[in-house]
Design an enzyme around this catalytic site. Structure first.
Site, short mmCIF file in Angstrom:
data_model
loop_
_atom_site.label_atom_id
_atom_site.label_comp_id
_atom_site.label_asym_id
_atom_site.label_seq_id
_atom_site.Cartn_x
_atom_site.Cartn_y
_atom_site.Cartn_z
N LYS A 84 0.82 -1.26 0.15
CA LYS A 84 0.05 -0.16 0.03
C LYS A 84 0.75 1.33 0.06
O LYS A 84 0.40 2.38 -0.65
CB LYS A 84 -1.00 0.10 1.07
CG LYS A 84 -2.10 -0.91 1.02
CD LYS A 84 -3.13 -0.62 1.85
CE LYS A 84 -4.48 -1.28 1.80
NZ LYS A 84 -4.41 -2.75 1.89
N GLU A 106 -9.78 7.33 3.06
CA GLU A 106 -10.75 6.28 3.89
C GLU A 106 -9.79 5.00 4.24
O GLU A 106 -8.71 5.02 3.62
CB GLU A 106 -11.67 5.86 2.74
CG GLU A 106 -11.38 4.60 1.97
CD GLU A 106 -10.16 5.06 0.71
OE1 GLU A 106 -9.98 6.19 0.64
OE2 GLU A 106 -9.50 4.11 0.36
N SER A 375 1.57 -9.96 -0.68
CA SER A 375 1.30 -8.42 -0.76
C SER A 375 1.76 -7.63 0.67
O SER A 375 1.97 -6.30 0.86
CB SER A 375 -0.29 -8.03 -1.07
OG SER A 375 -0.89 -9.05 -0.14
C1 LIG Z 1 -5.20 -3.91 1.58
C2 LIG Z 1 -4.36 -5.09 1.26
C3 LIG Z 1 -4.77 -5.86 0.09
C4 LIG Z 1 -6.06 -5.81 -0.49
O1 LIG Z 1 -5.99 -4.55 -1.56
P1 LIG Z 1 -5.74 -4.77 -3.09
O2 LIG Z 1 -6.11 -3.34 -3.56
O3 LIG Z 1 -6.68 -5.66 -3.54
O4 LIG Z 1 -4.29 -4.90 -3.41
C5 LIG Z 1 -3.98 -7.00 -0.01
N1 LIG Z 1 -3.05 -7.39 0.83
C6 LIG Z 1 -2.66 -6.79 1.79
C7 LIG Z 1 -1.50 -7.11 2.86
C8 LIG Z 1 -3.25 -5.39 2.31
O5 LIG Z 1 -2.91 -4.48 3.20
#
Ligand SMILES: *Cc1c(COP(=O)(O)O)cnc(C)c1O
Length: 394
Positions: A84, A106, A375
């Site tokens: 993010k 948000e 992610s």
């Molecule tokens: C917020 C988040 C997501 C989901 O958001 P996307 O916009 O679909 O990437 C996925 N993995 C993590 C670690 C997050 O914090």
């Protein structure tokens, strides 16, 4: 293709009062993406502040167990714990370039709020984060982190007092403060130019991964897998491989307690409730009941718990370039444990969904080179996981 559309998805569905802000933003983004000084500034922040490029890690023990060649793109190693920050920094730099002094955002679980507060502190911008009252109560540590970075956290008490109400509040607040303020939206969602802009800032993931694989002896991966909440980490890694027809792309949604239970956030996989609709300024797949009311969603991972999915994913699914599937809470928790035990990596529960899909489909992936986008890191989830596993740690 119409501007701001991906096939028939996307667009700008907002009140007239927001149009000037979006037009100004689109122009600023179009100029910034071609501006060498802006791009060099972004790259420098990515390198010295975020810790990019993030590595590719081969998973020897899991590869042996699953019968494929498994690799991870390590977005969990980004500063502040997830992908993010790539988007938060990109948009914060753009806000500064536009002469804005303040960003608003948000947040649901608080992960995007923390990323925005982090980027704002780094760049000397004022930050105000709108968060549903219910979410603030559930996510106290993240609320405190935002405050430590100097952000103001404003409770939202309308509707269900959660993420979608916080988005509505942000759009309202932006209307009245657009001259000084940028709305820093957190995923590849919302009205044009947000889906395209967020994908642009996250495309660093795919660009790096493609280069890292192209330089490795085995060449490109056969399959790239990522979890899909709003769709930003997945579109970010997909961008690196979209024009390589040999690379299969798989997006994994939150199956929650199962599609039949109705308690999930699988917009594509629930053929009954997942239908084309408009939410928060964009046209895409939205979970809704028979009257078109936004449906309740559920996921063990807060980051995937949203009733709509980014419009570019709707188009990638329609064209068949990417395939979408889901993993349940139970499968994601098992994948969380598996990766922790077998490779020494605690993944975010969101990312665990992508790995869970690989585990479930191991037989069709035999001997393939599989790249999973990790992610985020799972430190934020340990109390939740302990609870789910029936262990007490506090
Ligand atoms: C917020 C988040 C997501 C989901 O958001 P996307 O916009 O679909 O990437 C996925 N993995 C993590 C670690 C997050 O914090």
């Amino acid at each position: 293709m119409k501007k701001g559309y991906f096939s028939d998805f996307g667009g700008v569905f907002v009140p007239e009062t927001l149009m000037p802000a979006l037009v100004e933003l689109e122009a600023a983004f179009e100029s910034a993406r071609k501006d060498d000084a802006f791009l060099a500034g972004l790259e420098s922040e990515f390198k010295s502040f975020v810790g990019r490029p993030t590595p590719i890690t081969f998973a020897p023990r899991l590869s042996e167990e699953l019968g494929c060649e498994l690799y991870f793109k390590r977005e969990d190693l980004c500063h502040s714990g997830a992908h993010k920050i790539n988007n938060a920094l990109g948009q914060a730099l753009l806000a500064k370039k536009m002469g804005k002094k303040r960003v608003i955002a948000e947040t649901g679980a608080g992960q995007h709020g923390v990323a925005v507060a982090t980027a704002a502190a780094r760049l000397g911008l004022e930050a105000e984060i709108f968060m549903g009252e219910v979410d603030m109560e559930r996510q106290k540590p993240n609320v405190f982190r935002m405050k430590l970075h100097g952000a103001k956290v404003t409770p939202v008490s309308s509707g269900s007092k959660t993420l979608k109400d916080a988005v509505n509040e942000c759009l309202r607040e932006w209307t009245s403060s657009v001259r000084t303020t940028h709305y820093l939206l957190g995923s590849a969602l919302g009205p044009h130019p947000y889906p395209e802009m967020v994908a642009f800032f996250q495309s660093v993931i795919g660009r790096e991964a493609r280069k890292q694989f192209a330089e490795s002896p085995g060449g490109l991966p056969d399959v790239v897998v990522a979890c899909v909440g709003g769709g930003s980490n997945s579109i970010g890694i997909f961008k690196g491989f979209l024009d390589e027809a040999s690379v299969r792309l798989v997006g994994v949604e939150a199956g929650g307690r199962g599609i039949e239970s109705g308690l999930h956030a699988a917009r594509f996989s629930d053929a009954k409730k997942g239908r084309v609709g408009v939410l928060h300024g964009t046209k895409s797949f939205v979970l809704q009941d028979t009257d078109g009311q936004i449906a309740e969603t559920h996921s063990v991972s807060a980051g995937l718990d949203y009733p709509a999915v980014g419009p570019e994913h709707a188009a990638l699914r329609e064209s068949g370039r990417a395939r979408y599937d889901y993993a349940t809470d139970t499968e994601a928790l098992a994948a969380f444990k598996l990766l922790s035990e077998k490779e020494g990596i605690l993944p975010a529960l969101e990312s665990s969904h992508a790995l869970a899909w690989v585990v479930k489909h191991a037989s069709e992936l035999a001997d393939k080179r599989v790249l999973v986008n990790l992610s985020g890191r799972g430190d934020k989830d340990v109390f939740h996981v302990a609870n789910e596993l029936g262990e007490r740690i506090d």
